[in-house]
Design a protein around this motif. Structure first.
Motif, PDB file in Angstrom:
ATOM      1  N   ILE A 189       5.997 -11.940   2.158  1.00 25.43           N
ATOM      2  CA  ILE A 189       4.978 -12.707   1.438  1.00 25.43           C
ATOM      3  C   ILE A 189       4.876 -14.124   2.004  1.00 25.43           C
ATOM      4  O   ILE A 189       3.771 -14.662   2.169  1.00 25.43           O
ATOM      5  CB  ILE A 189       5.293 -12.706  -0.071  1.00 25.43           C
ATOM      6  N   ASP A 232       8.122  -3.683  -8.433  1.00 30.48           N
ATOM      7  CA  ASP A 232       7.189  -4.755  -8.813  1.00 30.48           C
ATOM      8  C   ASP A 232       6.951  -5.715  -7.648  1.00 30.48           C
ATOM      9  O   ASP A 232       5.811  -6.143  -7.407  1.00 30.48           O
ATOM     10  CB  ASP A 232       7.732  -5.528 -10.012  1.00 30.48           C
ATOM     11  N   ASN A 233       8.000  -6.071  -6.922  1.00 33.81           N
ATOM     12  CA  ASN A 233       7.853  -6.993  -5.792  1.00 33.81           C
ATOM     13  C   ASN A 233       7.008  -6.384  -4.686  1.00 33.81           C
ATOM     14  O   ASN A 233       6.198  -7.078  -4.058  1.00 33.81           O
ATOM     15  CB  ASN A 233       9.221  -7.382  -5.241  1.00 33.81           C
ATOM     16  N   LEU A 236       3.419  -6.489  -5.772  1.00 32.29           N
ATOM     17  CA  LEU A 236       2.950  -7.863  -5.629  1.00 32.29           C
ATOM     18  C   LEU A 236       2.635  -8.166  -4.170  1.00 32.29           C
ATOM     19  O   LEU A 236       1.607  -8.785  -3.854  1.00 32.29           O
ATOM     20  CB  LEU A 236       4.013  -8.830  -6.152  1.00 32.29           C
ATOM     21  N   ASN A 237       3.499  -7.729  -3.279  1.00 30.08           N
ATOM     22  CA  ASN A 237       3.281  -7.865  -1.839  1.00 30.08           C
ATOM     23  C   ASN A 237       1.934  -7.263  -1.444  1.00 30.08           C
ATOM     24  O   ASN A 237       1.125  -7.901  -0.749  1.00 30.08           O
ATOM     25  CB  ASN A 237       4.433  -7.151  -1.113  1.00 30.08           C
ATOM     26  N   ASP A 239      -0.709  -6.684  -3.272  1.00 24.77           N
ATOM     27  CA  ASP A 239      -1.835  -7.419  -3.852  1.00 24.77           C
ATOM     28  C   ASP A 239      -2.081  -8.727  -3.113  1.00 24.77           C
ATOM     29  O   ASP A 239      -3.240  -9.078  -2.806  1.00 24.77           O
ATOM     30  CB  ASP A 239      -1.565  -7.687  -5.335  1.00 24.77           C
ATOM     31  N   ILE A 240      -1.015  -9.466  -2.810  1.00 25.90           N
ATOM     32  CA  ILE A 240      -1.154 -10.738  -2.104  1.00 25.90           C
ATOM     33  C   ILE A 240      -1.715 -10.520  -0.701  1.00 25.90           C
ATOM     34  O   ILE A 240      -2.610 -11.252  -0.251  1.00 25.90           O
ATOM     35  CB  ILE A 240       0.204 -11.467  -2.040  1.00 25.90           C
ATOM     36  N   ARG A 282       3.470   3.136 -11.978  1.00 27.78           N
ATOM     37  CA  ARG A 282       3.480   2.453 -10.685  1.00 27.78           C
ATOM     38  C   ARG A 282       3.641   3.447  -9.545  1.00 27.78           C
ATOM     39  O   ARG A 282       2.992   3.318  -8.494  1.00 27.78           O
ATOM     40  CB  ARG A 282       4.605   1.411 -10.662  1.00 27.78           C
TER      41      ARG A 282
END
Length: 329
Positions: A189, A232-233, A236-237, A239-240, A282
């Protein structure tokens, strides 16, 4: 060393008393570099804090900060915030750098006016043996699109922060930091935030860094307490990465899709160890994304890490597919 600080070497430290001296000494071997070394003791409970203090007492350009244990992302941020060098390096305290690593990287940065310079690396296995990755000895120069392609398509720009130096002005201008609390995916990220803002990125394809493979780091026991945050991480990766690529370099969108498929396969391999997560929403979302891009999976299945049969198995209901993945462990 002169008065100009060319490089700030930020080293987050947490309970690495066995390796810390080897790491710092290797950085000090880069004698011709005008540097500062910032040791960020992240609440260590072994002798690491006293080792850090010893270096600070002997070398005026070595700074030690002691913070409450907050994780590597927070420790790196503290170092970045006080760094004064033209470039910043983020070095792990259980690894080593070559005596000419930072010399070569800074020379390349100056020659090409680069915002980021990366390198190749080698791995020290738990038994002490060294494994080298293929390398050409060449220096490559990329614009933004080319660098993102290399990074997202698993080319010569690696995920890890420790293979790179970053122009501090770029980090400051765009307020780039590690996401506090993350203990996985934080390097990826951080790097995607840097690469979308870097005009020029160079890669020295030589093994200038030695990464230590510590025993047990990828075991089921390691992930058993972390699987939810790991999932979750990773999401998030995804999505970013999607958002940054669409905003700053939409011409790399297909590369971002490949990257998500590659790391989705890795993620599902971890989830396969935990049957209670097979029906998790997920997990279903990750398999669903791969199904929607099944043609890309089939086209790149070897590079993504699938067999042809394994690719087609994605078309099964998620719980059946995950049971199939479990059978392959």
């Amino acid at each position: 060393m002169g008065n100009k600080i060319q490089l700030s070497v930020v080293i987050p430290v947490y309970n690495t008393e066995k390796y810390l001296q080897r790491c710092v000494d290797s950085v000090l071997e880069n004698k011709s570099v005008g540097m500062e070394i910032i040791l960020v003791d992240d609440g260590s409970t072994d002798s690491s804090p006293s080792i850090c203090n010893s270096y600070s007492s002997r070398f005026p350009f070595v700074k030690t900060i002691h913070i409450k244990n907050s994780g590597p992302a927070s420790a790196k941020n503290r170092g970045i915030e006080i760094a004064q060098g033209e470039y910043i390096a983020l070095t792990d305290s259980d690894d080593e750098v070559r005596p000419d690593m930072f010399v070569k990287m800074l020379e390349t940065a100056k020659r090409h006016n680069a915002d980021i310079v990366g390198c190749n690396y080698e791995e020290r296995m738990p038994d002490g043996n060294i494994r080298q990755l293929p390398y050409s000895g060449m220096t490559m120069v990329y614009d933004r699109r080319g660098a993102l392609e290399q990074f997202l398509m698993k080319g010569k720009i690696y995920t890890q922060c420790w293979t790179k130096i970053y122009r501090r002005d770029m980090i400051v201008a765009h307020n780039i930091r590690n996401i506090e609390g993350l203990k996985t995916d934080e390097d990826f990220i951080f790097n995607i935030h840097c690469l979308v803002h870097a005009s020029t990125t160079c890669v020295i394809d030589l093994p200038l860094y030695t990464y230590s493979m510590l025993p047990g780091s990828l075991s089921k026991a390691y992930f058993s307490k972390r699987i939810d945050s790991y999932i979750d991480n990773r999401l998030l990766n995804f999505d970013i990465t999607r958002r940054l690529v669409l905003t700053h370099s939409p011409e790399n969108s297909s590369h971002a899709v490949f990257n998500r498929l590659y790391y989705s396969n890795e993620l599902l391999g971890r989830i396969a160890l935990f049957p209670e997560k097979y029906s998790d929403g997920r997990t279903k979302s990750v398999v669903g994304y791969m199904r929607r891009h099944i043609l890309t999976v089939l086209r790149h299945h070897r590079k993504i890490g699938f067999s042809l049969v394994g690719s087609l198995m994605l078309l099964l209901p998620t719980k059946w597919y995950m049971s199939y993945r479990h059978s392959k462990i």
